[in-house]
Design a protein around this motif. Structure first.
Motif, PDB file in Angstrom:
ATOM      1  N   UNK A  69      -2.737  43.724  32.410  1.00  0.00           N
ATOM      2  CA  UNK A  69      -3.558  41.813  31.905  1.00  0.00           C
ATOM      3  C   UNK A  69      -3.063  40.551  32.021  1.00  0.00           C
ATOM      4  N   UNK A  70      -3.516  40.226  32.055  1.00  0.00           N
ATOM      5  CA  UNK A  70      -2.652  38.460  32.238  1.00  0.00           C
ATOM      6  C   UNK A  70      -3.981  38.038  30.741  1.00  0.00           C
ATOM      7  N   UNK A  71      -4.694  38.253  30.222  1.00  0.00           N
ATOM      8  CA  UNK A  71      -5.080  37.950  28.667  1.00  0.00           C
ATOM      9  C   UNK A  71      -4.725  38.547  27.805  1.00  0.00           C
ATOM     10  N   UNK A  72      -4.890  38.220  26.659  1.00  0.00           N
ATOM     11  CA  UNK A  72      -4.777  38.708  25.116  1.00  0.00           C
ATOM     12  C   UNK A  72      -5.874  38.254  24.850  1.00  0.00           C
ATOM     13  N   UNK A  73      -6.509  38.723  23.790  1.00  0.00           N
ATOM     14  CA  UNK A  73      -7.481  38.207  22.580  1.00  0.00           C
ATOM     15  C   UNK A  73      -7.795  39.177  21.415  1.00  0.00           C
TER      16      UNK A  73
ATOM     17  N   UNK B 157      -0.280  39.829   9.661  1.00  0.00           N
ATOM     18  CA  UNK B 157       0.086  41.555  10.345  1.00  0.00           C
ATOM     19  C   UNK B 157      -0.707  41.672  11.325  1.00  0.00           C
ATOM     20  N   UNK B 158      -2.200  41.127  11.505  1.00  0.00           N
ATOM     21  CA  UNK B 158      -2.838  40.630  12.291  1.00  0.00           C
ATOM     22  C   UNK B 158      -2.405  40.003  13.493  1.00  0.00           C
ATOM     23  N   UNK B 159      -2.332  38.633  12.759  1.00  0.00           N
ATOM     24  CA  UNK B 159      -1.175  37.551  13.885  1.00  0.00           C
ATOM     25  C   UNK B 159       0.220  37.840  14.365  1.00  0.00           C
ATOM     26  N   UNK B 160       1.113  39.191  14.128  1.00  0.00           N
ATOM     27  CA  UNK B 160       2.533  39.144  14.054  1.00  0.00           C
ATOM     28  C   UNK B 160       1.833  39.848  15.191  1.00  0.00           C
ATOM     29  N   UNK B 161       0.999  40.846  15.071  1.00  0.00           N
ATOM     30  CA  UNK B 161       0.684  42.196  16.285  1.00  0.00           C
ATOM     31  C   UNK B 161       0.079  41.337  17.591  1.00  0.00           C
ATOM     32  N   UNK B 162      -0.464  40.449  17.591  1.00  0.00           N
ATOM     33  CA  UNK B 162      -1.079  39.582  17.947  1.00  0.00           C
ATOM     34  C   UNK B 162      -0.043  38.575  19.475  1.00  0.00           C
ATOM     35  N   UNK B 163       1.050  38.668  18.297  1.00  0.00           N
ATOM     36  CA  UNK B 163       2.386  37.810  19.007  1.00  0.00           C
ATOM     37  C   UNK B 163       3.245  38.761  19.760  1.00  0.00           C
TER      38      UNK B 163
END
Length: 138
Positions: free
Chosen positions: A2-6, A102-108
């Motif tokens: 996928x080219x999008x991450x949400x 932790x949520x932001x770290x996983x997203x990054x």
């Protein structure tokens, strides 16, 4: 791939009132705009009663994990190891929210897997973007 991450994140509004309930927010990254991250807050969580979306540099979020950063509309800083403080400045006022680091770290990590830091420019087609800009100017 996928080219999008949400990714949904739990944000807590920092206010003078006793502990505020969490606000569901969404972090969004699109490979077609590789330098940017968007954070969207749903209508019920805003004073205006409409969805609000802030767009800022992915690098701001990356740097903000370890140190205070930002002088403009969006500012980010760590708050211990478990939280991140994000400030959103607008003419109407300032909103300060805590999010779980932790949520932001996983997203990054997901965004970096999609487009490695420092290689964002490989995703940008300057010739196409310039042609589109020139076409719109006519």
């Amino acid at each position: 791939m996928s080219t999008v991450i949400e990714q949904p994140v739990e944000a807590r509004l920092v206010a003078a009132a006793p502990r505020m309930p969490s606000i569901p927010a969404t972090l969004h990254y699109d490979r077609s705009d590789p330098f940017a991250v968007r954070m969207t807050f749903p209508a019920p969580a805003t004073l205006e009663g409409v969805e609000v979306c802030w767009t800022f540099a992915r690098e701001l979020l990356v740097t903000g994990m370890d140190e205070a950063v930002g002088r403009g509309d969006v500012r980010v800083r760590p708050y211990g190891y478990e939280r991140l403080v994000m400030e959103f400045h607008a003419p109407e006022g300032t909103a300060v929210v805590h999010v779980l680091a932790g949520e932001v770290r996983r997203f990054l990590e997901l965004t970096t897997d999609l487009v490695p830091l420092g290689l964002e420019h490989h995703q940008v087609d300057l010739d196409r973007d310039l042609a589109e800009l020139m076409r719109d100017a006519c």
